[in-house]
Write a protein that holds these residues in place. Structure first.
Motif, PDB file in Angstrom:
ATOM      1  N   ALA A  16      10.499 -69.295  42.965  1.00 43.68           N
ATOM      2  CA  ALA A  16      10.226 -70.357  42.107  1.00 43.68           C
ATOM      3  C   ALA A  16      11.383 -70.678  41.397  1.00 43.68           C
ATOM      4  O   ALA A  16      11.877 -71.810  41.426  1.00 43.68           O
ATOM      5  N   MET A  43      13.772 -72.441  43.539  1.00 46.36           N
ATOM      6  CA  MET A  43      13.465 -73.909  43.941  1.00 46.36           C
ATOM      7  C   MET A  43      13.636 -74.757  42.575  1.00 46.36           C
ATOM      8  O   MET A  43      14.468 -75.798  42.971  1.00 46.36           O
ATOM      9  N   LEU A  98      16.085 -91.267  46.999  1.00 44.47           N
ATOM     10  CA  LEU A  98      15.689 -90.286  47.800  1.00 44.47           C
ATOM     11  C   LEU A  98      16.107 -88.938  47.189  1.00 44.47           C
ATOM     12  O   LEU A  98      15.400 -88.032  46.973  1.00 44.47           O
ATOM     13  N   ILE A 120      14.328 -87.894  44.206  1.00 46.55           N
ATOM     14  CA  ILE A 120      12.922 -87.538  44.367  1.00 46.55           C
ATOM     15  C   ILE A 120      12.971 -86.136  44.890  1.00 46.55           C
ATOM     16  O   ILE A 120      12.007 -85.278  44.534  1.00 46.55           O
ATOM     17  N   PHE A 121      13.682 -85.856  45.940  1.00 48.48           N
ATOM     18  CA  PHE A 121      14.053 -84.173  46.267  1.00 48.48           C
ATOM     19  C   PHE A 121      14.102 -83.717  45.212  1.00 48.48           C
ATOM     20  O   PHE A 121      13.434 -82.652  44.923  1.00 48.48           O
ATOM     21  N   VAL A 170      10.865 -83.339  43.176  1.00 46.27           N
ATOM     22  CA  VAL A 170       9.652 -82.459  43.610  1.00 46.27           C
ATOM     23  C   VAL A 170      10.148 -80.982  43.654  1.00 46.27           C
ATOM     24  O   VAL A 170       9.441 -80.170  43.214  1.00 46.27           O
ATOM     25  N   PHE A 171      11.390 -80.448  43.927  1.00 42.42           N
ATOM     26  CA  PHE A 171      11.845 -79.044  43.253  1.00 42.42           C
ATOM     27  C   PHE A 171      11.676 -78.781  42.121  1.00 42.42           C
ATOM     28  O   PHE A 171      10.920 -77.573  41.800  1.00 42.42           O
ATOM     29  N   VAL A 190       7.744 -78.194  41.603  1.00 43.52           N
ATOM     30  CA  VAL A 190       7.206 -77.178  42.070  1.00 43.52           C
ATOM     31  C   VAL A 190       7.485 -75.846  41.146  1.00 43.52           C
ATOM     32  O   VAL A 190       6.731 -75.177  41.051  1.00 43.52           O
ATOM     33  N   GLN A 203       6.688 -91.327  40.068  1.00 42.85           N
ATOM     34  CA  GLN A 203       6.357 -90.343  41.074  1.00 42.85           C
ATOM     35  C   GLN A 203       6.091 -89.071  40.677  1.00 42.85           C
ATOM     36  O   GLN A 203       5.132 -88.421  41.130  1.00 42.85           O
ATOM     37  N   ASP A 222       2.176 -88.867  40.481  1.00 42.06           N
ATOM     38  CA  ASP A 222       1.529 -88.886  41.477  1.00 42.06           C
ATOM     39  C   ASP A 222       1.311 -87.234  41.674  1.00 42.06           C
ATOM     40  O   ASP A 222       0.445 -86.558  42.199  1.00 42.06           O
ATOM     41  N   LEU A 223       2.542 -86.586  41.582  1.00 42.01           N
ATOM     42  CA  LEU A 223       2.522 -85.221  41.925  1.00 42.01           C
ATOM     43  C   LEU A 223       1.542 -84.487  40.876  1.00 42.01           C
ATOM     44  O   LEU A 223       0.858 -83.392  41.263  1.00 42.01           O
ATOM     45  N   LEU A 231      -1.493 -81.944  41.440  1.00 42.61           N
ATOM     46  CA  LEU A 231      -1.512 -80.442  40.997  1.00 42.61           C
ATOM     47  C   LEU A 231      -2.630 -80.394  39.900  1.00 42.61           C
ATOM     48  O   LEU A 231      -3.596 -79.350  39.926  1.00 42.61           O
TER      49      LEU A 231
END
Lengths: 654, 477
Positions: free
Chosen positions: B167, B170, B203, B206-207, B210-211, B214, B270, B273-274, B278
């Protein structure tokens, strides 16, 4: 001033709380003194408030005392509206209640639930005071329900008696039917007026007068005001025991006699009449609702009186008389003679309390035998009770110069003068009601106090006047029963500025009392004029007939009974309301309940929904638990998969 | 010379000094049973708490070249970190001694973890944030492995470490992507740059997001990145779990606020939504799987997951009301969880861990007061009024409803009802079943007092939630 109003309400409440919680510690004597002092204080202050508002002409007090909450602009509060109507009501309530408290000391002597009883009646007084002093619908509803709850407790006071338990359940359930309408009425008020405060609601009513609403039933356009009024009146029908929600009241006789007096004379049953009068600014805008009130009131006044003629239980006879008299009050408010309705409520409170307490006195002497067929010639043994009962009876039938005469005759006159389309019906029912009233009242009086002595010998030797705590309240009630009407008729109904003028609202077109006022020339003239009227002769006819039947020729009633069997049957079965309710509502309700229980609850809710969903969740838990394998690489894989899904979702799908 | 007043970072200095002191004491004190490390630690925590409390309301200060921020949010979170650590140590004191767990190291590691959390919540720079996070995580890995003779503990520590490293990797990768786009490590500058970034670069951003999310979800323990929690909770010594489930959650909330709300507000559409995914998964999995657990630590582990779901609900509302609801949630949750694990610790004896729900059977017969406290805690975790758990849930659900996520609110309520089952089962077992072991419970006076306060706090905060709610609103305004 708020301090005084608050004391009036709180004194009985505090007494009730202390007696309820500590009654067994402080003992019987302290309990009854506490209750009497609490209510006595309220009573003295009420008289003072009456003087302050009615005689001194103080301005109306209308203010919140405590804001309970505020939601979406609607304030929920405890507040008092004290005007002449309230002042009159609290005076009657506390006075009658005080008499009942004193009387109870004698009546309940030796009862194991002595303290409990005082706790309840003090609480009852508190509830009724909250109801009449409210300045908003929420508190009105509080008082309304509190009165219902305490009456439930009181009617079932002897809770080991099956009939008492049945009666209190019946009273509670029937009242709930009425309350259902009442709640809907309150909801409608809130929906259309956006407030619970009387003054704000009343101010909104004229604007609503023309607006309509479509009810889901029949889809007919109804006037909003009519709907509100009829719903509220359904509540009043429950509390004030109007046909067809009257069935609880005769059964409520299962309670101890003091409570019958309190329920019937000054509290609870008068709540409905009071409420309609208080809501006069709303009811005035719905002719339909007013006519509805007249019809229900008229039916109750005449037909419930008829049932009273065939009853043999001394308290039940008086109970039916209460029903009938409440019908009179409803007719009065229905024809917009609100003041006459309240006036009758006022005089009725005294003589009805007197009659009940007198009956209680007889019951004590008869060792709790209530069947009038076992009595007779009691005047020889109980002269004080006899004289008081005679005064009460004369007041009840509206004999000239007695207080009942003034209020009842005013109602009859007003019904005669009213232009409402149901008024003729109201007029004839209340007029014939006078004959009926006279029949059952004097039947009771003659059978109990005159004629042959039918009681058992050992009882006869014991017969005597009860203790002073019993007969002193009788005398104290007999005085107003005799004279209060003559003193108050002018100020209450016909003077240029009537007492209740500031509390009641009557549209000019409906104002029958105003139209009658020019014909009024003082109380004595009113009574003398009455001697030539139909009601007086109906009353006298009743006395004569009962005298003939029950004193002179006692064999006649039995003959009539056997000759007119079907009428007798109808009356003795009280028109079959009870049987109908038992067969349709009680059995139907239980059947429905059983079906819902067996099928709806056990099968669907418990079986499928509750246990089913529990099984389902349990199974899901077991499956999901397997995901937790304990292997590190599974966990890492899960994490990476999660990451991958998120990434794909955001890069490809969006 | 320093360009700021030293008192701004004085609490950190105090904790660090105490940690070093404890380390030294442990090295040079030969008598292992000595209470000195414990006392020193508690005094250090109290001292830091006083200092932090005094700096409340002094305004926001950014120091050390923009690496460190001192604001009321950080103060509030730090206060709760001290408080929970302090109470956990009271509960753990006897537990640790009886089990011969290494004495000085335990307190030393606790203090370093606290220091890590303090940095985490005071980070104004993603590097500081990462530093704090790693300091916290490394201390925790070691604490989980503290019982070296226990196989379960070693396995748990191993899993925790490997997953935690993954983790962290990431998270760090996400940071590098964000740095690559924005060219800055500073949180507020990053927010400004992203707000002015052209759409074409979205993009990569957003990558990175997301990391980062997470990594964050792992630290918070949100599904589907929750797998480590049940195993670690079950395997680690209960005293460590009590610590793990309270203060680090508060710190992780701070991290979420710094990263999502302060650094990446422009990506709100963004990350919302994640967070929805979760949150829903956490609430669902946490509540449902908890039902199947017989081990109370494992059950509470799943309960943690579901509570994290609720916390995320507040965050995803995306406005001050939502953030403060989430803050209120995490603070009150830390108190409830503290009490629940505290009770598990207190009921354990030498050679016996009160780990199974069955061990709570008939607690009412053995100690009515402790049973009542546990009842309050369970009611609160389940969200039964008038305990504070109810208001926490209510505030979060209100916040979600305010932004028109009706379905989400319904899901939350639905699973909260399912969740009530396993909390109430504990209550049922305590009150309606006969004890398996009827021996009376011996709890030291201090612990008894602490757990009583802990349980009653849940009730008192539930009846008077206003003050804490107001503070939560104020620090996030």
């Amino acid at each position: 001033m708020p301090g005084v109003y608050l004391t009036i309400v709180l004194a009985p409440l505090i007494a009730a709380i202390v007696i309820g919680l500590l009654g067994h510690i402080i003992g019987r004597t302290a309990s009854h003194w506490l209750a009497i002092l609490g209510v006595g204080l309220a009573c003295v202050l009420s008289f003072w408030v009456f003087k302050y508002h009615v005689i001194d002409g103080a301005p109306i007090y209308d203010a919140p005392l405590y804001i309970w909450g505020e939601v979406a602009g609607i304030t929920f509060q405890v507040g008092f509206l004290v005007d002449t109507l309230t002042a009159l009501m609290i005076m009657v309530v506390t006075f009658v209640s005080l008499m009942v408290h004193i009387y109870t000391v004698g009546y309940m002597q030796g009862d194991p639930g002595y303290q409990r009883f005082f706790c309840y009646i003090a609480l009852f007084t508190f509830s009724m005071l909250m109801l009449v002093m409210s300045n908003n619908f929420l508190q009105l509803f509080f008082g309304w329900e509190a009165v219902g709850v305490v009456s439930y407790l009181l009617i079932g006071f002897w809770f080991k008696k099956d009939t008492a338990v049945f009666a209190n359940l019946k009273a509670f359930i029937v009242n709930r039917v009425g309350d259902f309408g009442f709640i809907l009425g309150l909801a409608a008020i809130l929906a259309y007026c956006g407030s619970f405060t009387y003054s704000e609601v009343f101010a909104n009513v004229p604007a609503l007068a023309d607006s309509g609403m479509t009810l889901p039933i029949a889809g007919v356009e109804w006037s909003v005001i009519t709907v509100i009024c009829i719903l509220l009146f359904i509540g009043a029908m429950g509390k004030s025991a109007q046909v067809p929600l009257h069935v609880w009241l005769p059964d409520s006789m299962e309670g101890p006699t003091p409570i019958s007096a309190l329920i019937h004379a000054a509290t609870m049953v008068t709540a409905g009449v009071f409420m309609v009068a208080r809501m006069s600014p709303i009811f005035e805008y719905s002719d339909m609702a007013l006519n509805f009130v007249i019809i229900i009131g008229g039916v109750t006044a005449l037909f419930m009186g008829l049932v009273g003629i065939v009853q043999n239980d001394i308290k039940r006879i008086i109970a039916y008389s209460t029903l009938s008299q409440l019908g009179y009050m409803m007719v009065a408010v229905g024809i917009s003679a609100y003041a006459a309705g309240i006036f009758h409520l006022f005089t009725h409170a005294f003589f009805k309390a007197l009659l009940f307490l007198g009956a209680g006195s007889v019951i004590i002497a008869m060792h709790h035998d209530q069947d009038i067929r076992n009595m007779g010639n009691l005047r020889k043994y109980m002269p004080i009770t006899y004289v008081c009962m005679l005064i009460g009876s004369l007041a009840l039938i509206g004999f000239p110069f007695f207080s009942g005469y003034y209020s009842k005759d005013a109602i009859i006159e007003a019904a005669h003068a009213s232009t409402a389309w149901a008024a003729p019906f109201g007029y004839w029912t209340v007029l014939l009601g006078v004959l009926v009233t006279s029949l059952y009242t004097f039947r009771l009086l003659f059978v109990v106090f005159h004629g042959k002595e039918r009681m058992r010998d050992e009882l006869r030797r014991d017969l005597r006047e009860p203790r002073a705590v019993v007969w002193v309240p009788l005398i104290l009630l007999a005085i107003p029963s005799a004279i209060v009407g003559g003193f108050f008729i002018g100020p209450m109904l016909f003077d240029s500025h009537t007492i209740l003028g500031q509390s009641l609202f009557v549209l000019p077109k409906n104002d029958v009392l105003f139209q009658l006022a020019p014909h009024y020339h003082g109380a004595i003239e009113f009574a003398i004029h009455g001697l030539t009227g139909l009601p007086f002769w109906f009353g006298v006819a009743g006395i004569v007939i009962t005298w003939l039947f029950y004193v002179r020729y006692p064999a006649v009633p039995a003959k009539i009974q056997s000759h007119m069997k079907w009428i007798y049957h109808v009356l003795i079965n009280k028109y079959g309301f009870d049987e109908f309710n038992q067969a349709v509502f009680a059995r139907g309700g239980r059947g429905l309940g059983y079906a819902l229980w067996q099928f709806g609850d056990v099968k669907i809710i418990d079986g499928a929904l509750v246990n089913g969903s529990a099984h389902f969740v349990g199974r899901c838990a077991l499956i999901l638990r397997r995901l937790q394998s304990g292997y590190l690489y599974h966990y890492a894989l899960m994490m990476l998969l999660g990451l991958l899904v998120f990434l794909l979702w955001f890069t490809l799908l969006r | 010379m320093l360009d700021f007043e030293l008192r701004t970072i004085m609490p950190e200095i105090v904790i660090l000094t105490t940690a070093c002191l404890v380390l030294m004491v442990d090295v040079f004190m030969r008598v292992r049973q000595h209470n000195l490390p414990y006392r020193l630690t508690q005094i250090g925590l109290l001292f830091a708490a006083v200092l932090t409390f005094k700096s409340f309301g002094l305004g926001t200060e950014i120091i050390l070249s923009g690496a460190f921020i001192s604001d009321d949010l950080s103060h509030l979170l730090k206060l709760f970190i001290y408080l929970t650590t302090f109470v956990v140590l009271i509960y753990s004191h006897a537990y640790i001694r009886v089990r011969q767990i290494l004495w000085g190291e335990y307190y030393c590691l606790t203090l370093f973890a606290v220091l890590g959390m303090m940095l985490l919540v005071s980070a104004q720079n993603i590097l500081t944030l990462y530093l704090g996070l790693e300091l916290l995580s490394l201390s925790l890995y070691a604490m989980v492995a503290m019982r070296r003779d226990s196989q379960m503990a070693s396995e748990a520590a191993m899993k925790y470490f490997v997953m935690g490293a993954l983790a962290s990797g990431m998270l760090l990768y996400g940071f590098s992507l964000l740095y690559g786009i924005t060219g800055t490590l500073d949180i507020s500058t990053m927010a400004q740059v992203i707000a002015s970034t052209p759409i074409t670069d979205q993009l990569v951003l957003i990558f990175g997001l997301v990391f980062v999310v997470v990594g964050l979800a792992f630290k918070l323990g949100a599904a589907p990145f929750h797998m480590w929690i049940p195993d670690v909770y079950q395997g680690a010594p209960t005293s460590v779990v009590a610590f793990l489930s309270t203060a680090p959650k508060v710190a992780a909330f701070g991290m979420a606020i710094r990263l999502l709300v302060q650094a990446l507000p422009a990506l709100h559409p963004q990350w919302i939504d994640l967070l929805i995914v979760l949150a829903v998964l956490s609430i669902a999995i946490g509540n449902v799987v908890a039902i199947a657990q017989a081990n109370i630590k494992r059950m509470l582990a799943y309960s943690t997951i579901s509570h994290v779901g609720f916390l995320l609900l507040g965050l995803l509302a995306g406005n001050a009301a939502g953030y403060s609801a989430a803050l209120f949630y995490v603070l009150t949750y830390s108190i409830m969880s503290l009490g629940a694990f505290g009770m598990v610790i207190l009921l354990s004896k030498q050679g016996f861990e009160a780990e199974n729900i069955d061990d709570f059977k008939g607690l009412n017969a053995r100690s009515p007061w402790l049973a009542f406290i546990m009842l309050l805690l369970m009611f609160s975790l389940a969200g039964v009024p008038p305990t504070v758990g109810f208001y926490a849930k209510l505030a979060v659900i209100e916040a979600v409803l305010a932004v028109d996520h009706l379905v989400l609110a319904l899901i939350a309520v639905f699973f909260a009802i399912i969740g009530a089952f396993y909390y109430l089962r504990v209550v049922k077992v305590m009150y309606f079943e006969a004890p398996e072991d009827a021996s009376p419970i011996t709890v030291s006076g201090g612990s008894r007092f602490a757990i009583s306060l802990n349980g009653l706090a849940v009730l008192v905060l539930g009846i008077f939630p206003g003050a804490l709610l107001a503070v939560c609103l104020a620090v996030l305004a």
